[in-house]
Enzyme design. Structure first.
Site, PDB file in Angstrom:
ATOM      1  N   LYS A 105      12.110 -68.541 -25.432  1.00 13.30           N
ATOM      2  CA  LYS A 105      13.550 -69.983 -25.248  1.00 13.30           C
ATOM      3  C   LYS A 105      14.206 -71.121 -24.662  1.00 13.30           C
ATOM      4  O   LYS A 105      14.394 -71.821 -24.638  1.00 13.30           O
ATOM      5  CB  LYS A 105      14.393 -68.437 -25.358  1.00 13.30           C
ATOM      6  CG  LYS A 105      15.576 -67.698 -26.236  1.00 13.30           C
ATOM      7  CD  LYS A 105      15.933 -68.611 -28.216  1.00 13.30           C
ATOM      8  CE  LYS A 105      17.086 -67.305 -28.177  1.00 13.30           C
ATOM      9  NZ  LYS A 105      15.599 -65.835 -28.352  1.00 13.30           N
ATOM     10  N   SER A 149      24.923 -64.909 -26.088  1.00 14.72           N
ATOM     11  CA  SER A 149      25.005 -63.674 -25.216  1.00 14.72           C
ATOM     12  C   SER A 149      24.284 -63.047 -24.088  1.00 14.72           C
ATOM     13  O   SER A 149      23.261 -62.757 -23.374  1.00 14.72           O
ATOM     14  CB  SER A 149      25.239 -62.297 -25.554  1.00 14.72           C
ATOM     15  OG  SER A 149      24.795 -61.943 -26.850  1.00 14.72           O
ATOM     16  N   SER A 163       8.021 -62.349 -27.602  1.00 14.23           N
ATOM     17  CA  SER A 163       8.534 -63.371 -27.527  1.00 14.23           C
ATOM     18  C   SER A 163       9.876 -62.605 -26.129  1.00 14.23           C
ATOM     19  O   SER A 163      10.073 -64.207 -26.034  1.00 14.23           O
ATOM     20  CB  SER A 163       9.400 -63.015 -28.584  1.00 14.23           C
ATOM     21  OG  SER A 163      10.303 -61.865 -28.981  1.00 14.23           O
TER      22      SER A 163
HETATM   23  C1  LIG Z   1      16.422 -64.951 -29.586  1.00 17.23           C
HETATM   24  C2  LIG Z   1      15.034 -64.083 -29.416  1.00 17.23           C
HETATM   25  C3  LIG Z   1      14.968 -63.414 -30.354  1.00 17.23           C
HETATM   26  C4  LIG Z   1      14.727 -64.177 -31.723  1.00 17.23           C
HETATM   27  O1  LIG Z   1      14.431 -65.613 -32.125  1.00 17.23           O
HETATM   28  P1  LIG Z   1      14.841 -66.546 -33.324  1.00 17.23           P
HETATM   29  O2  LIG Z   1      14.727 -68.305 -33.079  1.00 17.23           O
HETATM   30  O3  LIG Z   1      16.325 -66.432 -33.571  1.00 17.23           O
HETATM   31  O4  LIG Z   1      14.331 -66.454 -34.423  1.00 17.23           O
HETATM   32  C5  LIG Z   1      13.657 -62.941 -30.361  1.00 17.23           C
HETATM   33  N1  LIG Z   1      13.207 -62.342 -29.318  1.00 17.23           N
HETATM   34  C6  LIG Z   1      13.154 -62.642 -28.983  1.00 17.23           C
HETATM   35  C7  LIG Z   1      12.828 -62.044 -27.130  1.00 17.23           C
HETATM   36  C8  LIG Z   1      15.001 -64.070 -28.362  1.00 17.23           C
HETATM   37  O5  LIG Z   1      15.164 -63.706 -27.445  1.00 17.23           O
END
Ligand SMILES: *Cc1c(COP(=O)(O)O)cnc(C)c1O
Length: 323
Positions: free
Chosen positions: A56, A81, A307
Protein backbone atom coordinates in the site's frame (compact mmCIF):
# COMPACT_ATOMS: atom_id res chain seq x y z
CA UNK A 1 -16.09 5.29 -19.00
CA UNK A 2 -13.64 6.32 -21.64
CA UNK A 3 -10.62 4.09 -22.10
CA UNK A 4 -8.38 7.13 -21.73
CA UNK A 5 -9.57 7.52 -18.10
CA UNK A 6 -7.77 4.32 -17.23
CA UNK A 7 -4.15 4.32 -16.09
CA UNK A 8 -1.71 2.43 -18.30
CA UNK A 9 1.89 1.20 -18.30
CA UNK A 10 3.17 4.78 -18.75
CA UNK A 11 1.58 5.65 -15.41
CA UNK A 12 3.25 2.63 -13.81
CA UNK A 13 6.61 3.75 -15.22
CA UNK A 14 6.03 7.29 -13.85
CA UNK A 15 5.15 5.78 -10.47
CA UNK A 16 8.34 3.69 -10.52
CA UNK A 17 10.36 6.88 -11.09
CA UNK A 18 8.65 8.63 -8.15
CA UNK A 19 9.18 5.65 -5.89
CA UNK A 20 12.84 5.07 -6.81
CA UNK A 21 14.96 5.39 -3.70
CA UNK A 22 11.84 5.81 -1.54
CA UNK A 23 9.98 2.49 -1.60
CA UNK A 24 12.02 -0.61 -0.86
CA UNK A 25 12.85 -2.72 -3.85
CA UNK A 26 11.59 -5.77 -1.97
CA UNK A 27 13.35 -9.12 -2.31
CA UNK A 28 12.17 -11.91 -4.60
CA UNK A 29 12.55 -15.26 -2.84
CA UNK A 30 12.28 -18.84 -4.06
CA UNK A 31 11.65 -22.16 -2.33
CA UNK A 32 12.57 -25.62 -3.63
CA UNK A 33 9.97 -27.09 -1.30
CA UNK A 34 7.20 -24.95 -2.80
CA UNK A 35 8.42 -25.68 -6.32
CA UNK A 36 8.45 -29.43 -5.65
CA UNK A 37 4.96 -29.31 -4.13
CA UNK A 38 3.43 -27.40 -7.05
CA UNK A 39 5.54 -28.58 -10.00
CA UNK A 40 6.11 -24.93 -10.90
CA UNK A 41 8.95 -22.42 -10.59
CA UNK A 42 7.67 -19.87 -8.09
CA UNK A 43 9.00 -16.37 -7.42
CA UNK A 44 7.67 -14.71 -4.25
CA UNK A 45 7.68 -10.90 -4.29
CA UNK A 46 7.97 -9.98 -0.61
CA UNK A 47 5.84 -6.88 -0.11
CA UNK A 48 5.45 -7.93 3.53
CA UNK A 49 8.93 -6.40 3.75
CA UNK A 50 7.85 -3.12 2.11
CA UNK A 51 7.91 0.13 4.12
CA UNK A 52 4.84 0.19 6.32
CA UNK A 53 4.61 -3.59 5.98
CA UNK A 54 2.53 -3.77 2.78
CA UNK A 55 2.48 -2.78 -0.90
CA UNK A 56 0.00 0.00 0.00
CA UNK A 57 2.95 2.35 0.55
CA UNK A 58 3.55 2.33 -3.21
CA UNK A 59 0.14 3.61 -4.24
CA UNK A 60 -0.16 6.01 -1.31
CA UNK A 61 3.20 7.66 -1.91
CA UNK A 62 2.69 7.83 -5.67
CA UNK A 63 -0.75 9.42 -5.33
CA UNK A 64 0.44 12.10 -2.91
CA UNK A 65 3.67 12.78 -4.84
CA UNK A 66 1.64 13.23 -8.05
CA UNK A 67 -0.47 16.04 -6.57
CA UNK A 68 0.34 19.59 -7.65
CA UNK A 69 2.13 21.66 -4.98
CA UNK A 70 -0.94 23.67 -3.91
CA UNK A 71 -3.01 20.51 -3.36
CA UNK A 72 -0.20 18.96 -1.38
CA UNK A 73 -0.01 21.98 0.90
CA UNK A 74 -3.73 21.75 1.61
CA UNK A 75 -3.36 18.12 2.66
CA UNK A 76 -4.87 14.71 1.99
CA UNK A 77 -7.63 12.61 3.54
CA UNK A 78 -8.08 8.83 3.46
CA UNK A 79 -10.52 6.36 4.97
CA UNK A 80 -9.44 2.85 5.92
CA UNK A 81 -9.16 0.66 8.97
CA UNK A 82 -5.99 -0.94 7.77
CA UNK A 83 -2.87 -0.74 5.68
CA UNK A 84 -3.98 2.07 3.36
CA UNK A 85 -4.55 4.49 6.25
CA UNK A 86 -1.13 3.79 7.68
CA UNK A 87 0.47 4.03 4.25
CA UNK A 88 -1.12 7.43 3.59
CA UNK A 89 -0.07 8.74 7.01
CA UNK A 90 3.48 7.46 6.49
CA UNK A 91 3.86 8.68 2.91
CA UNK A 92 2.34 12.07 3.80
CA UNK A 93 4.86 12.51 6.58
CA UNK A 94 7.75 11.72 4.23
CA UNK A 95 6.43 14.29 1.76
CA UNK A 96 5.66 16.90 4.43
CA UNK A 97 1.94 16.83 3.62
CA UNK A 98 -0.77 17.06 6.33
CA UNK A 99 -2.89 13.89 6.47
CA UNK A 100 -6.34 13.27 7.94
CA UNK A 101 -7.33 9.63 8.37
CA UNK A 102 -10.93 8.50 8.92
CA UNK A 103 -10.84 5.32 11.04
CA UNK A 104 -13.46 3.23 12.87
CA UNK A 105 -13.59 4.00 16.59
CA UNK A 106 -13.15 0.29 17.35
CA UNK A 107 -9.99 -0.03 15.21
CA UNK A 108 -7.17 -1.86 17.03
CA UNK A 109 -5.40 0.49 19.43
CA UNK A 110 -2.08 -0.38 17.81
CA UNK A 111 -3.33 0.78 14.39
CA UNK A 112 -4.70 4.05 15.78
CA UNK A 113 -1.43 4.65 17.61
CA UNK A 114 0.65 3.83 14.52
CA UNK A 115 -1.38 6.23 12.37
CA UNK A 116 -1.09 9.01 14.96
CA UNK A 117 2.60 8.16 15.37
CA UNK A 118 3.13 8.98 11.70
CA UNK A 119 1.64 12.39 12.42
CA UNK A 120 -1.77 11.74 10.90
CA UNK A 121 -4.86 13.42 12.37
CA UNK A 122 -7.35 10.65 13.13
CA UNK A 123 -11.10 11.29 12.75
CA UNK A 124 -13.12 8.46 14.29
CA UNK A 125 -16.45 7.12 13.03
CA UNK A 126 -18.93 4.46 14.08
CA UNK A 127 -18.66 1.61 11.56
CA UNK A 128 -22.22 0.44 12.26
CA UNK A 129 -23.87 3.86 11.90
CA UNK A 130 -21.72 6.13 9.73
CA UNK A 131 -20.71 6.07 6.07
CA UNK A 132 -16.92 6.52 6.00
CA UNK A 133 -16.84 7.46 2.34
CA UNK A 134 -19.34 10.26 3.00
CA UNK A 135 -17.24 11.48 5.93
CA UNK A 136 -14.13 11.44 3.75
CA UNK A 137 -15.89 13.39 1.01
CA UNK A 138 -17.25 15.91 3.49
CA UNK A 139 -13.82 16.54 5.03
CA UNK A 140 -12.36 16.91 1.55
CA UNK A 141 -14.99 19.49 0.62
CA UNK A 142 -14.88 21.42 3.91
CA UNK A 143 -11.13 21.56 4.31
CA UNK A 144 -10.01 21.51 0.68
CA UNK A 145 -8.26 18.16 1.16
CA UNK A 146 -7.49 15.69 -1.65
CA UNK A 147 -9.30 12.42 -1.02
CA UNK A 148 -7.14 9.40 -1.76
CA UNK A 149 -9.29 6.27 -1.87
CA UNK A 150 -7.73 2.87 -1.15
CA UNK A 151 -7.95 1.42 -4.66
CA UNK A 152 -10.15 3.17 -7.21
CA UNK A 153 -7.69 5.92 -8.12
CA UNK A 154 -5.43 6.22 -11.14
CA UNK A 155 -2.19 6.96 -9.26
CA UNK A 156 -2.92 4.41 -6.54
CA UNK A 157 -3.37 1.66 -9.14
CA UNK A 158 -0.24 2.78 -11.02
CA UNK A 159 1.78 2.79 -7.78
CA UNK A 160 0.64 -0.72 -6.85
CA UNK A 161 1.69 -1.86 -10.34
CA UNK A 162 5.31 -1.10 -9.54
CA UNK A 163 5.56 -4.28 -7.43
CA UNK A 164 4.90 -6.53 -10.45
CA UNK A 165 7.06 -4.26 -12.63
CA UNK A 166 10.05 -4.82 -10.33
CA UNK A 167 9.32 -8.53 -10.13
CA UNK A 168 9.32 -8.87 -13.93
CA UNK A 169 12.51 -6.82 -14.19
CA UNK A 170 14.15 -9.30 -11.86
CA UNK A 171 12.79 -12.61 -13.17
CA UNK A 172 12.33 -11.91 -16.87
CA UNK A 173 9.25 -13.28 -18.60
CA UNK A 174 6.70 -15.12 -16.46
CA UNK A 175 3.82 -17.33 -17.58
CA UNK A 176 1.59 -16.48 -14.64
CA UNK A 177 1.37 -13.63 -12.12
CA UNK A 178 -0.82 -13.97 -9.02
CA UNK A 179 -1.95 -11.11 -6.77
CA UNK A 180 -4.47 -10.93 -3.95
CA UNK A 181 -7.69 -9.09 -4.63
CA UNK A 182 -9.68 -6.76 -2.39
CA UNK A 183 -10.86 -3.66 -4.21
CA UNK A 184 -8.52 -4.61 -7.03
CA UNK A 185 -5.82 -1.91 -6.89
CA UNK A 186 -2.93 -4.36 -6.67
CA UNK A 187 -4.35 -6.81 -9.21
CA UNK A 188 -5.22 -4.03 -11.69
CA UNK A 189 -1.75 -2.51 -11.34
CA UNK A 190 -0.31 -5.98 -11.91
CA UNK A 191 -2.30 -6.28 -15.14
CA UNK A 192 -0.86 -2.96 -16.37
CA UNK A 193 2.71 -3.98 -15.53
CA UNK A 194 2.30 -7.36 -17.22
CA UNK A 195 0.69 -5.92 -20.37
CA UNK A 196 3.81 -3.81 -20.88
CA UNK A 197 6.61 -6.14 -19.79
CA UNK A 198 5.21 -9.64 -20.23
CA UNK A 199 2.52 -9.84 -22.91
CA UNK A 200 0.87 -13.25 -22.76
CA UNK A 201 1.44 -13.58 -19.01
CA UNK A 202 -1.78 -14.74 -17.31
CA UNK A 203 -2.64 -12.44 -14.38
CA UNK A 204 -4.83 -13.93 -11.66
CA UNK A 205 -6.51 -12.22 -8.73
CA UNK A 206 -7.29 -14.17 -5.56
CA UNK A 207 -10.03 -13.22 -3.11
CA UNK A 208 -11.37 -14.86 0.05
CA UNK A 209 -13.75 -17.76 -0.54
CA UNK A 210 -16.29 -15.99 1.71
CA UNK A 211 -16.35 -12.90 -0.53
CA UNK A 212 -16.09 -13.78 -4.22
CA UNK A 213 -17.63 -10.55 -5.54
CA UNK A 214 -14.69 -10.06 -7.91
CA UNK A 215 -15.14 -13.42 -9.57
CA UNK A 216 -18.87 -12.86 -9.87
CA UNK A 217 -18.32 -9.36 -11.24
CA UNK A 218 -16.14 -10.65 -14.08
CA UNK A 219 -18.58 -13.48 -14.79
CA UNK A 220 -21.62 -11.19 -14.86
CA UNK A 221 -19.92 -8.24 -16.58
CA UNK A 222 -21.00 -5.76 -13.87
CA UNK A 223 -19.72 -4.73 -10.44
CA UNK A 224 -21.38 -7.07 -7.93
CA UNK A 225 -21.84 -5.74 -4.37
CA UNK A 226 -21.80 -8.11 -1.38
CA UNK A 227 -22.14 -7.90 2.43
CA UNK A 228 -18.90 -7.62 4.41
CA UNK A 229 -17.43 -11.12 4.03
CA UNK A 230 -16.53 -13.10 7.13
CA UNK A 231 -12.88 -14.05 6.69
CA UNK A 232 -9.54 -13.75 8.46
CA UNK A 233 -8.27 -11.85 5.39
CA UNK A 234 -9.20 -8.46 6.83
CA UNK A 235 -7.45 -6.54 4.05
CA UNK A 236 -9.77 -8.08 1.46
CA UNK A 237 -13.14 -7.57 3.17
CA UNK A 238 -14.11 -5.15 0.44
CA UNK A 239 -17.70 -5.25 -0.75
CA UNK A 240 -17.13 -4.44 -4.39
CA UNK A 241 -14.50 -3.67 -7.02
CA UNK A 242 -13.93 -0.08 -8.15
CA UNK A 243 -14.94 1.26 -11.55
CA UNK A 244 -11.35 1.63 -12.74
CA UNK A 245 -10.15 -1.64 -11.23
CA UNK A 246 -13.13 -3.52 -12.68
CA UNK A 247 -12.51 -2.13 -16.17
CA UNK A 248 -8.83 -3.07 -16.07
CA UNK A 249 -9.42 -6.55 -14.65
CA UNK A 250 -12.19 -7.22 -17.14
CA UNK A 251 -9.85 -6.39 -19.96
CA UNK A 252 -6.71 -8.03 -18.65
CA UNK A 253 -7.23 -10.63 -15.93
CA UNK A 254 -7.01 -14.30 -16.86
CA UNK A 255 -9.25 -15.22 -13.96
CA UNK A 256 -10.13 -14.82 -10.31
CA UNK A 257 -9.59 -17.65 -7.85
CA UNK A 258 -10.49 -17.93 -4.18
CA UNK A 259 -8.79 -19.24 -1.06
CA UNK A 260 -10.39 -20.53 2.15
CA UNK A 261 -9.35 -19.29 5.59
CA UNK A 262 -7.88 -22.74 6.31
CA UNK A 263 -5.73 -22.52 3.15
CA UNK A 264 -4.54 -19.04 4.26
CA UNK A 265 -3.40 -20.41 7.62
CA UNK A 266 -1.61 -23.31 5.91
CA UNK A 267 0.22 -20.85 3.65
CA UNK A 268 1.12 -18.56 6.58
CA UNK A 269 2.53 -21.58 8.42
CA UNK A 270 4.58 -22.57 5.36
CA UNK A 271 6.09 -19.09 5.06
CA UNK A 272 6.90 -18.91 8.77
CA UNK A 273 8.41 -22.38 9.03
CA UNK A 274 10.16 -22.76 5.72
CA UNK A 275 10.97 -19.24 4.57
CA UNK A 276 11.11 -17.37 7.90
CA UNK A 277 8.57 -14.84 6.68
CA UNK A 278 5.68 -13.28 8.60
CA UNK A 279 2.79 -12.90 6.17
CA UNK A 280 -0.60 -11.55 7.25
CA UNK A 281 -3.73 -13.53 6.31
CA UNK A 282 -4.61 -11.26 3.37
CA UNK A 283 -1.00 -11.33 2.26
CA UNK A 284 -1.17 -15.10 1.85
CA UNK A 285 -4.17 -15.15 -0.53
CA UNK A 286 -2.20 -15.44 -3.78
CA UNK A 287 0.14 -18.13 -2.46
CA UNK A 288 -2.72 -20.09 -0.88
CA UNK A 289 -4.53 -20.33 -4.23
CA UNK A 290 -1.36 -21.53 -5.92
CA UNK A 291 -0.61 -24.11 -3.22
CA UNK A 292 -4.19 -25.42 -3.18
CA UNK A 293 -4.23 -25.97 -6.94
CA UNK A 294 -6.93 -23.36 -7.66
CA UNK A 295 -4.70 -21.82 -10.35
CA UNK A 296 -3.01 -23.97 -13.04
CA UNK A 297 0.74 -23.54 -12.56
CA UNK A 298 2.38 -26.93 -13.25
CA UNK A 299 5.45 -26.53 -15.47
CA UNK A 300 5.16 -22.74 -15.45
CA UNK A 301 7.19 -19.78 -14.23
CA UNK A 302 4.96 -18.04 -11.73
CA UNK A 303 5.22 -14.74 -9.83
CA UNK A 304 3.35 -14.65 -6.52
CA UNK A 305 2.95 -11.37 -4.63
CA UNK A 306 3.03 -11.64 -0.83
CA UNK A 307 1.13 -8.42 -0.24
CA UNK A 308 1.67 -7.65 3.44
CA UNK A 309 2.92 -8.71 6.85
CA UNK A 310 0.95 -6.57 9.28
CA UNK A 311 -0.43 -8.99 11.84
CA UNK A 312 0.19 -8.67 15.54
CA UNK A 313 2.18 -11.45 17.10
CA UNK A 314 -0.57 -12.74 19.40
CA UNK A 315 -3.02 -13.05 16.51
CA UNK A 316 -0.38 -14.66 14.32
CA UNK A 317 0.34 -17.27 17.00
CA UNK A 318 -3.36 -17.90 17.65
CA UNK A 319 -4.06 -18.44 13.94
CA UNK A 320 -1.16 -20.87 13.56
CA UNK A 321 -2.27 -22.78 16.66
CA UNK A 322 -5.73 -23.08 15.20
CA UNK A 323 -7.50 -21.30 18.05
C1 LIG B 1 -5.19 -3.68 0.77
C2 LIG B 1 -4.59 -5.01 0.81
C3 LIG B 1 -4.96 -6.00 -0.10
C4 LIG B 1 -6.03 -5.77 -1.15
O1 LIG B 1 -5.59 -4.85 -2.11
P1 LIG B 1 -6.58 -4.18 -3.17
O2 LIG B 1 -5.74 -3.23 -3.91
O3 LIG B 1 -7.69 -3.52 -2.40
O4 LIG B 1 -7.12 -5.27 -4.01
C5 LIG B 1 -4.30 -7.20 -0.06
N1 LIG B 1 -3.34 -7.46 0.85
C6 LIG B 1 -2.96 -6.54 1.76
C7 LIG B 1 -1.90 -6.90 2.74
C8 LIG B 1 -3.57 -5.28 1.77
O5 LIG B 1 -3.19 -4.37 2.66
Amino acid sequence: MDRSDLPDATDVAAAAARLAGVAHRTPVLTSRTADAATGATLFFKCENLQRGGAFKFRGAYNAIAALPADRRRAGVVAYSSGNHAQAIAYAARLLGVPATIVMPQDAPAAKLAATRGYGGEVVLYDRYADDREAIGRRLAAERGLSLIPPYDHRDVIAGQGTAARELLEETGPLDVLVACLGGGGLAAGTVLAAEAAAPGCAVWGVEPEAGDDGRRSLAEGRIVHIDVPKTIADGAQTQHLGELTFAILRRGAAGIATASDAALVDAMRFFAERMKLVVEPTGALAAAAVFSGAIPVRGKRVGVILSGGNVDVARFAALLQGS
